[in-house]
Structures are given as structure tokens and as C-alpha cells.
Design an enzyme around this catalytic site. Structure first.
Site, short mmCIF file in Angstrom:
data_model
loop_
_atom_site.label_atom_id
_atom_site.label_comp_id
_atom_site.label_asym_id
_atom_site.label_seq_id
_atom_site.Cartn_x
_atom_site.Cartn_y
_atom_site.Cartn_z
N SER A 18 -81.45 39.98 83.41
CA SER A 18 -81.17 40.82 84.57
C SER A 18 -79.95 40.33 85.34
O SER A 18 -79.52 40.96 86.29
CB SER A 18 -82.39 40.85 85.50
OG SER A 18 -82.76 39.54 85.86
N HIS A 39 -82.55 82.97 103.65
CA HIS A 39 -82.48 83.53 102.29
C HIS A 39 -81.03 83.79 101.88
O HIS A 39 -80.78 84.67 101.06
CB HIS A 39 -83.29 84.83 102.17
CG HIS A 39 -84.66 84.75 102.77
ND1 HIS A 39 -85.78 84.39 102.03
CD2 HIS A 39 -85.09 84.93 104.04
CE1 HIS A 39 -86.84 84.38 102.83
NE2 HIS A 39 -86.45 84.70 104.05
N SER A 72 -57.50 72.38 89.45
CA SER A 72 -57.99 72.62 88.10
C SER A 72 -56.87 72.30 87.13
O SER A 72 -55.70 72.54 87.42
CB SER A 72 -58.41 74.09 87.97
OG SER A 72 -58.36 74.49 86.63
N LYS A 109 -56.64 77.00 91.87
CA LYS A 109 -57.93 76.45 92.30
C LYS A 109 -57.81 75.28 93.27
O LYS A 109 -56.91 74.46 93.18
CB LYS A 109 -58.73 75.97 91.08
CG LYS A 109 -59.24 77.07 90.18
CD LYS A 109 -60.21 78.03 90.86
CE LYS A 109 -61.56 77.37 91.06
NZ LYS A 109 -62.25 77.10 89.80
N ASN A 128 -60.89 72.93 94.50
CA ASN A 128 -62.34 72.80 94.31
C ASN A 128 -62.98 71.79 95.27
O ASN A 128 -62.42 70.72 95.50
CB ASN A 128 -62.63 72.37 92.88
CG ASN A 128 -62.14 73.40 91.88
OD1 ASN A 128 -62.16 74.60 92.15
ND2 ASN A 128 -61.66 72.92 90.73
N GLU A 149 -69.71 68.90 95.69
CA GLU A 149 -70.47 69.05 94.44
C GLU A 149 -71.01 67.70 93.97
O GLU A 149 -72.14 67.60 93.48
CB GLU A 149 -69.59 69.67 93.36
CG GLU A 149 -69.15 71.10 93.71
CD GLU A 149 -67.98 71.55 92.86
OE1 GLU A 149 -68.09 71.53 91.63
OE2 GLU A 149 -66.93 71.91 93.44
N TYR A 182 -97.80 40.19 89.54
CA TYR A 182 -96.47 40.39 88.98
C TYR A 182 -96.53 40.82 87.52
O TYR A 182 -97.32 40.29 86.74
CB TYR A 182 -95.62 39.10 89.09
CG TYR A 182 -94.22 39.31 88.54
CD1 TYR A 182 -93.23 39.86 89.33
CD2 TYR A 182 -93.91 39.01 87.21
CE1 TYR A 182 -91.95 40.10 88.84
CE2 TYR A 182 -92.64 39.24 86.70
CZ TYR A 182 -91.66 39.79 87.52
OH TYR A 182 -90.40 40.03 87.03
N GLN A 240 -89.06 44.12 87.35
CA GLN A 240 -87.62 43.84 87.30
C GLN A 240 -86.81 45.15 87.28
O GLN A 240 -85.64 45.16 87.65
CB GLN A 240 -87.32 43.00 86.05
CG GLN A 240 -85.87 42.65 85.87
CD GLN A 240 -85.68 41.63 84.77
OE1 GLN A 240 -86.14 40.50 84.88
NE2 GLN A 240 -85.03 42.02 83.69
N LYS A 291 -84.53 46.94 90.38
CA LYS A 291 -83.27 46.54 91.01
C LYS A 291 -82.11 47.48 90.77
O LYS A 291 -81.37 47.83 91.71
CB LYS A 291 -82.90 45.13 90.59
CG LYS A 291 -83.60 44.13 91.48
CD LYS A 291 -83.49 42.73 90.97
CE LYS A 291 -84.80 42.04 91.19
NZ LYS A 291 -85.91 42.56 90.35
N1 ARG Z 1 -85.85 38.68 87.17
C1 ARG Z 1 -87.20 38.75 87.55
C2 ARG Z 1 -87.48 40.05 88.32
O1 ARG Z 1 -86.59 40.59 88.82
C3 ARG Z 1 -87.55 37.58 88.43
C4 ARG Z 1 -88.99 37.23 88.43
C5 ARG Z 1 -89.36 36.69 87.09
N2 ARG Z 1 -90.72 36.27 87.04
C6 ARG Z 1 -91.38 36.08 85.92
N3 ARG Z 1 -92.63 35.71 86.02
N4 ARG Z 1 -90.83 36.26 84.75
O2 ARG Z 1 -88.60 40.52 88.39
#
Ligand code: ARG
Length: 454
Positions: free
Chosen positions: A20, A153, A274, A280, A282, A287, A314, A319, A322
Site C-alpha cells: 500500500s 421539471h 472543439s 464550439k 464547451n 461536465e 481488523y 486497507q 485509503k
Molecule cells: N497497510 C495496512 C492498512 O492500511 C496497515 C495495517 C496492517 N495491519 C495488519 N495486521 N496487516 O490496513
């Protein structure tokens, strides 16, 4: 990365699948702040000597400076922001760095970092919201008396003003801001000390850690603190709703700037051409705001679904919160800024507005009210005016050009003064109740927002 129990390295594809750090590096400031507060509590508990604490703090601050300066090599094989920073700390200061993770888990660490991140981002969204509100109030003031049809409407309904229309969005954005502030208050609680799931046998001063990090309190249940992501979801909902409001404003401006309406002109700087059709211009910003709102709603839904089936506490699924979270905050911040700029530069076209609002049918309801004042029950008045409208359509005569005799052929309730209704001045003069688009009301509301937003 794992030693002890493991005899095989993590498979490369698993690493690619699970890392991550390519996005959660964004949490580094909060991660380091959390680590310093945690280390200080270890010092107070006698788990670290002053020298050890100083080494950890200095090491973390030098890492922070390097990341800020773009001089930090993130390592995918270390998985996430937490492991990257901790491992670099140990590399820089030696085995003392390995003491930092005492009485802590990445589970309470990531929950803490993410709450701090949300708090930070909310603090940058709130001024941007006010910035857009201020621009809308300025525009409303500039075109305070410019009348346009209001629509239901997408059919012409009743006359309003540009000011009343734009101030509707100022009200919506004010509720958005109060929702975010409320969400900020609820999420500002510190999970550190919850450990992996059940706290720790080593008791650090949680209140001191929370105070150092600017939290208002500590979480009261370690399992809740590790498992829930309601603060992420609340943020995503608040941001989605801001997006939905901006998307509706965008749709209004797409219509207003079209040749068919012609109510406003967007600046060249906020429109595009365009590649094929030279004529045009736009409204791409509008949009894109409309389109990006789809993504904001998707981000909310993706995290709702990710969390819904998880047993406590957990699970790695978490994860996945994020990327949507970061994306929604970044998207809304830019959307607010770019919309403020675009609306600031927008010009209304008074002639086109005036000719649209001159449609006498916009005053059909006022005509029914006129009959009510003459003692006719509203339902009956509604029907009589409906008949007059049908007569006007059938004879191809605008409603305000039917003669009093023609009106009276429909009902004797219409008086000789029936034409007095077809007067926009009168229509706005009579709309004095709170919330109405009458000039006095609008002036008061503008003054209110001026003061509120200054
Ligand atoms: N990168 C993990 C997350 O965002 C951090 C927590 C990891 N915890 C674990 N028990 N593997 O969730």
C-alpha cells in the site's frame, strides 16, 4: 520482511497485490507525529531512556525532512508507510529504533494516522467551501435584481432572481460545511493504545499521547477502535454530498450557458473548444464536476461494501479504504477551487434573462392568488386560471393580452383590474415572507451571508 515464523519470502505477486506504500505514503506526516507522541509516552513510562527517546525523535524528524524534500526511497517490499518509516529509523539510529513498536500495532497506528489525515483534509476543505460561498454571494449581489424564470421539471414555473437561485447553493454549502465540522468533531478521538485488538500489557499514558496529537479524547473500546471505519465513511459521504450539490450547480450552468437559454457566458479560461467544430465553447468544467461526482459516490459505496461483511476486528480488506478516501478529498478540494474561479468570471446576460422572464405564464399562480384574494377557493381559482391558459393557447394570444371581457367570459370572478397581476414588480413586491425571492428578503439574506462569511 517477516522473520521468526516464516521460512519463505513473500511471493512477488503477493507483494504487488498487497503493498500500500504506493499510495499510503501520503500518511507520512501523521505517522511520524504519532510515532513521536508514542515514543514520548514510552519515555514517561520508563521504557526508553532520555538518550534513546532523543535518538528516536531526531531520527524521525530527519526522515520527515527527507520525505518533505522528496529525498526518500520508498520500498515496496516493506509494504506500507508504517514499515517503511520504522525500518528506515532503525537503519539510521540502530537497535533503539526497534523499541518504538512496543505496545503498538499497525492496526492502531493506521487508524490513528487515518483519523489525523481526515482531520487535516477537513481543515483544508472548510476554507475552500467558504471561498466558493463567498464567490456565489458576490455574484448574487452583482445580479441582485436580475430576474429569471425558476424551473420545476425543467419547465418554466415562477419568476425568481439570479441572486435567489445562487443563494440556494450558498445554503446547501453551509450545511455541507456544518456536516464536515460535525464529522471532524466525532473522528477526533485517539485509537493509539488499542494495539492489535486488545490493548497491551504495557500501559502507556494514552491521554498524554492523545493530547500531544490534538485529539479531544481516547477511544473507549480497543476492538471498536481497530475495526471501524465509520469516520472514513462519514468523510466520504460528506464529500459525495458536496459533489452532488456542485453537480447540480454544474447542470444549471450547462443549461444557462447553452444557446437555448443564453442566461450566462462562461469565460474562455473556464471553457474549451472543439477539435472539429470551430464555433464550439464547451462547459467542460461543469461536465467534469458532474462526471467526477459519479466517482465520489462510487468511492463511498466501495468502502461501505468493503466494510459491511467484516467480522471484528481488523481485516486486511480495510486497507482498501485509503485510495477512495484520498481521491475524494483531492477531487473535492480542486472542484471547489475551480468552480469558485469559474463562477467568479461568469457573466450573466440581462437581455436574455429579461426576455425569458417576460413569459406571462410564469405569473399564472399569481393570477390564481389574485382570485383567492377575491374570495375564490384556491382549487377553484386554479381551475379557472387553467381554463384561461387553455383559452390563451387555443387563440394563440399571450395570457396577459386577453381582454378583461375574455377573462370574464371564463368567470365573473376576474375583475377589470386583472391585468395588474402581469407585473413582475408586483410579483416580487408581494413575496415578502422569509425564504421568498422578494428584494427586501434577498437583501437581508445577502447581508447575513456577507457577515457570516467575512
Ligand atoms: N497497510 C495496512 C492498512 O492500511 C496497515 C495495517 C496492517 N495491519 C495488519 N495486521 N496487516 O490496513
Amino acid at each position: 520482511m517477516w522473520t521468526g515464523r516464516f521460512t519463505q519470502a513473500t511471493a512477488d505477486k503477493v507483494l504487488r497485490y498487497s503493498e500500500s506504500v504506493s499510495y499510503d505514503w501520503e500518511l507520512y506526516r501523521h505517522d511520524i507525529a504519532g510515532s513521536i507522541a508514542h515514543a514520548r509516552a514510552q519515555l514517561a513510562a520508563g521504557m526508553l531512556t532520555q538518550e534513546e527517546f532523543d535518538a528516536i525523535e531526531e531520527g524521525l524528524r530527519s526522515i520527515l525532512a527527507d520525505i518533505d524534500a522528496g529525498n526518500f526511497a520508498w520500498k515496496r517490499e516493506l509494504e506500507d508507510v508504517h514499515m517503511n518509516i520504522e525500518s528506515e529509523l532503525t537503519h539510521r539510529i540502530g537497535s533503539t529504533g526497534a523499541k518504538l513498536h512496543t505496545a503498538r500495532s499497525r492496526n492502531d497506528q493506521v487508524a490513528t494516522d487515518t483519523r489525523l489525515y481526515c482531520r487535516d483534509r477537513i481543515d483544508s476543505i472548510l476554507p475552500a467551501l467558504r471561498g466558493l460561498q463567498r464567490v456565489l454571494v458576490d455574484k448574487a449581489e452583482q445580479y441582485q435584481d436580475l430576474r429569471i424564470p425558476g424551473y420545476t421539471h425543467l419547465q418554466r414555473a415562477q419568476p425568481v432572481t439570479v441572486a435567489h437561485h445562487l443563494l440556494a447553493y450558498v445554503e446547501m454549502l453551509a450545511r455541507d460545511a456544518s456536516r464536515l465540522a460535525d464529522c471532524r468533531r466525532r473522528l477526533n478521538v485517539c485509537p493509539l493504545g488499542s494495539g492489535a485488538i486488545a490493548g497491551s500489557t504495557i500501559n502507556l499514558d494514552r491521554a498524554a499521547i492523545a493530547a500531544e496529537l490534538g485529539f479531544d479524547a481516547v477511544t473507549e473500546n480497543s476492538m471498536d477502535a481497530i475495526a471501524d471505519r465509520d469516520y472514513v465513511l462519514e468523510c466520504l459521504f460528506c464529500l459525495s454530498l458536496i459533489g452532488v450539490h456542485l453537480s447540480r450547480l454544474s447542470e444549471d450552468l450547462v443549461l444557462w450557458s447553452s444557446s437555448e437559454f443564453g442566461f450566462c457566458t462562461l469565460s474562455d479560461a473556464h471553457t474549451t473548444g472543439s477539435s472539429l467544430m470551430p464555433q464550439k465553447k464547451n462547459p467542460d468544467v461543469c461536465e467534469l464536476t458532474r462526471g467526477k461526482t459519479g466517482r465520489l459516490v462510487g468511492n463511498l459505496v466501495s468502502v461501505l461494501v468493503a466494510v459491511k461483511g467484516l467480522p471484528l476486528t481488523y481485516n486486511r480488506d480495510l486497507q482498501e479504504d485509503k485510495e477512495p478516501l484520498f481521491d475524494s478529498f483531492a477531487t473535492i478540494l480542486l472542484a471547489l477551487q475551480v468552480n469558485a474561479e469559474m463562477i467568479d468570471a461568469m457573466q450573466m446576460n440581462p437581455d436574455r434573462c429579461a426576455s425569458a422572464v417576460a413569459d406571462p405564464l410564469l405569473l399564472a399562480t399569481d393570477l390564481a392568488d389574485y382570485l383567492v384574494r377575491r374570495g375564490i377557493p384556491f382549487r377553484q381559482a386554479h381551475e379557472l386560471v387553467g381554463k384561461a391558459v387553455a383559452f390563451s393557447v387555443d387563440t394563440d394570444t399571450p395570457l396577459n393580452q386577453l381582454s378583461p371581457e375574455q377573462f370574464q367570459s371564463i368567470s365573473s370572478a376576474f375583475g377589470e383590474d386583472v391585468h395588474s397581476v402581469f407585473d413582475l414588480e408586483r410579483a416580487f413586491r408581494l413575496r415578502t415572507n422569509p425564504g421568498s425571492p422578494g428584494a427586501e428578503r434577498t437583501k437581508h439574506r445577502l447581508a447575513y451571508w456577507r457577515k457570516e462569511l467575512s
